[in-house]
Scaffold this motif. Structure first.
Motif, PDB file in Angstrom:
ATOM      1  N   ALA A  14       0.824  -1.307  -0.032  1.00 54.79           N
ATOM      2  CA  ALA A  14      -0.130  -0.115   0.042  1.00 54.79           C
ATOM      3  C   ALA A  14       0.917   1.243  -0.005  1.00 54.79           C
ATOM      4  O   ALA A  14       0.664   2.294  -0.640  1.00 54.79           O
ATOM      5  CB  ALA A  14      -1.029   0.063   1.231  1.00 54.79           C
ATOM      6  N   LEU A  15       2.204   1.287   0.831  1.00 56.34           N
ATOM      7  CA  LEU A  15       2.773   2.271   0.772  1.00 56.34           C
ATOM      8  C   LEU A  15       3.403   2.423  -0.558  1.00 56.34           C
ATOM      9  O   LEU A  15       3.692   3.700  -0.849  1.00 56.34           O
ATOM     10  CB  LEU A  15       3.863   2.154   1.873  1.00 56.34           C
ATOM     11  N   GLU A  46       2.165   1.812  -3.506  1.00 58.81           N
ATOM     12  CA  GLU A  46       1.273   2.398  -4.290  1.00 58.81           C
ATOM     13  C   GLU A  46       0.838   3.781  -4.289  1.00 58.81           C
ATOM     14  O   GLU A  46       0.893   4.496  -5.297  1.00 58.81           O
ATOM     15  CB  GLU A  46      -0.072   1.423  -4.300  1.00 58.81           C
ATOM     16  N   THR A  47       0.748   4.270  -3.022  1.00 58.10           N
ATOM     17  CA  THR A  47       0.464   5.440  -2.741  1.00 58.10           C
ATOM     18  C   THR A  47       1.940   6.446  -3.190  1.00 58.10           C
ATOM     19  O   THR A  47       1.615   7.520  -3.460  1.00 58.10           O
ATOM     20  CB  THR A  47       0.335   5.845  -1.124  1.00 58.10           C
ATOM     21  N   HIS A  48       3.108   5.878  -3.110  1.00 63.25           N
ATOM     22  CA  HIS A  48       4.291   6.598  -3.302  1.00 63.25           C
ATOM     23  C   HIS A  48       4.338   6.770  -4.693  1.00 63.25           C
ATOM     24  O   HIS A  48       4.572   7.716  -5.343  1.00 63.25           O
ATOM     25  CB  HIS A  48       5.417   5.794  -2.605  1.00 63.25           C
ATOM     26  N   GLU A  90       1.493   6.545  -6.757  1.00 72.60           N
ATOM     27  CA  GLU A  90       0.543   7.656  -7.317  1.00 72.60           C
ATOM     28  C   GLU A  90       1.104   9.059  -7.199  1.00 72.60           C
ATOM     29  O   GLU A  90       0.432  10.126  -7.962  1.00 72.60           O
ATOM     30  CB  GLU A  90      -0.548   7.693  -6.512  1.00 72.60           C
ATOM     31  N   GLN A  91       1.849   9.418  -6.455  1.00 70.39           N
ATOM     32  CA  GLN A  91       2.325  10.760  -6.036  1.00 70.39           C
ATOM     33  C   GLN A  91       3.101  11.490  -7.218  1.00 70.39           C
ATOM     34  O   GLN A  91       3.706  11.582  -7.955  1.00 70.39           O
ATOM     35  CB  GLN A  91       2.692  11.136  -4.759  1.00 70.39           C
TER      36      GLN A  91
END
Length: 101
Positions: A93-94, A96-98, A100-101
């Motif tokens: 999850a980390l 994926e969020t990284h 996306e930014q």
């Protein structure tokens, strides 16, 4: 002749009397020694049985402790697997969020 044979038998009997007496005394001593040995064996057997009983008790305690430790180990392994699963998903999850930014 019969009287001389009897006299000879009597002399032999008297000559053998000390031997019979010593043999009888030896048999008495042997009986006492056998009785003493038997009582020591009984005492030794009681001590051995007591020691065996104590060792069996300790072995049962050790086996119970081993089972308990195995159960704890299994629970810890299951908890570890759950935590590894959570870590894996948190890292994903980390990432994926990284991305996306």
């Amino acid at each position: 002749m019969a009287e001389s044979e009897r006299a000879n038998d009597l002399r032999q009997t008297f000559n053998l009397k000390p031997f019979f007496q010593r043999a009888s005394e030896a048999e008495d001593r042997l009986s006492r020694l056998e009785a003493a040995l038997a009582s020591k064996k009984d005492t030794g057997n009681e001590e051995n049985l007591k020691m065996i009983s104590e060792l069996q008790s300790k072995l049962e305690d050790a086996n119970a402790q081993l089972i308990s430790e195995r159960e704890k180990s299994q629970k810890l392994a299951e908890e570890n697997a759950k935590l590894q699963y959570r870590i894996h998903h948190l890292v994903r999850a980390l990432k994926e969020t990284h991305h996306e930014q």
